[in-house]
Motif scaffolding. Sequence first.
Motif, short mmCIF file in Angstrom:
data_model
loop_
_atom_site.label_atom_id
_atom_site.label_comp_id
_atom_site.label_asym_id
_atom_site.label_seq_id
_atom_site.Cartn_x
_atom_site.Cartn_y
_atom_site.Cartn_z
N ARG A 1 4.23 3.15 5.40
CA ARG A 1 5.02 2.37 4.51
C ARG A 1 5.55 3.07 3.54
O ARG A 1 4.87 3.72 2.88
CB ARG A 1 4.04 1.03 4.15
CG ARG A 1 4.64 0.07 3.16
CD ARG A 1 3.69 -0.95 3.10
NE ARG A 1 4.25 -1.93 2.00
CZ ARG A 1 4.91 -2.78 2.21
NH1 ARG A 1 5.26 -3.09 3.57
NH2 ARG A 1 5.55 -3.54 1.27
N GLU B 1 8.36 -0.40 6.79
CA GLU B 1 7.30 0.02 7.42
C GLU B 1 7.85 0.83 8.92
O GLU B 1 8.82 0.23 9.31
CB GLU B 1 6.23 -0.82 7.78
CG GLU B 1 5.46 -1.44 6.66
CD GLU B 1 4.54 -2.54 7.02
OE1 GLU B 1 4.42 -2.75 8.39
OE2 GLU B 1 3.91 -3.00 6.20
N ARG C 1 1.00 -4.98 1.61
CA ARG C 1 2.32 -5.45 1.80
C ARG C 1 2.60 -6.56 0.55
O ARG C 1 3.72 -6.87 0.30
CB ARG C 1 2.40 -6.15 3.13
CG ARG C 1 2.47 -5.24 4.30
CD ARG C 1 2.32 -6.08 5.69
NE ARG C 1 2.42 -5.19 6.71
CZ ARG C 1 1.80 -5.37 7.98
NH1 ARG C 1 1.47 -6.60 8.29
NH2 ARG C 1 2.07 -4.46 8.77
#
Length: 153
Positions: free
Chosen positions: A99, A108, A138
Amino acid sequence: MAADQKDTTAQDGSEVVSTDNESPKPAAAAAKAERLSPADLIREFEKAQQKDNLPDIYVGDTVRVGVRISEGNKERVQPYEGVVIAKRHGGVNQTITVRRIFQGIGVERVFMLHSPQVASIKVERRGKVRRAKLFYLRERVGKATRVKQRFDR
């Protein structure tokens, strides 16, 4: 038969072929030794496809993956740098999810480590994490996405 071979019959009635320099073997056993089972063939093929010069990669590490890109008839290697947030599978199917933040957007990418598209992998820095998967990154933005550095590996 050749002049130096002897033809004998084993106790179970199967034919045994031997030469002067080796012990007699049943003909069926010799054929089985040469032929591999389908599972063994697949295992040997996968073993031949695996790369043996990969560094130790752990979740949380910052890595630079060199990706082969072909444009027309030219080929170049483009680096992709980011944090490893997941490792999956094993053997020839082993993958890592990397990522990175590009222009304020999280991107990603999943790389198969033994793929010919992956030219090189270099560990830039080791990360100190306590999870096997870092999917919680995230939801985080900015400085909150930083991973502490590990110095003992």
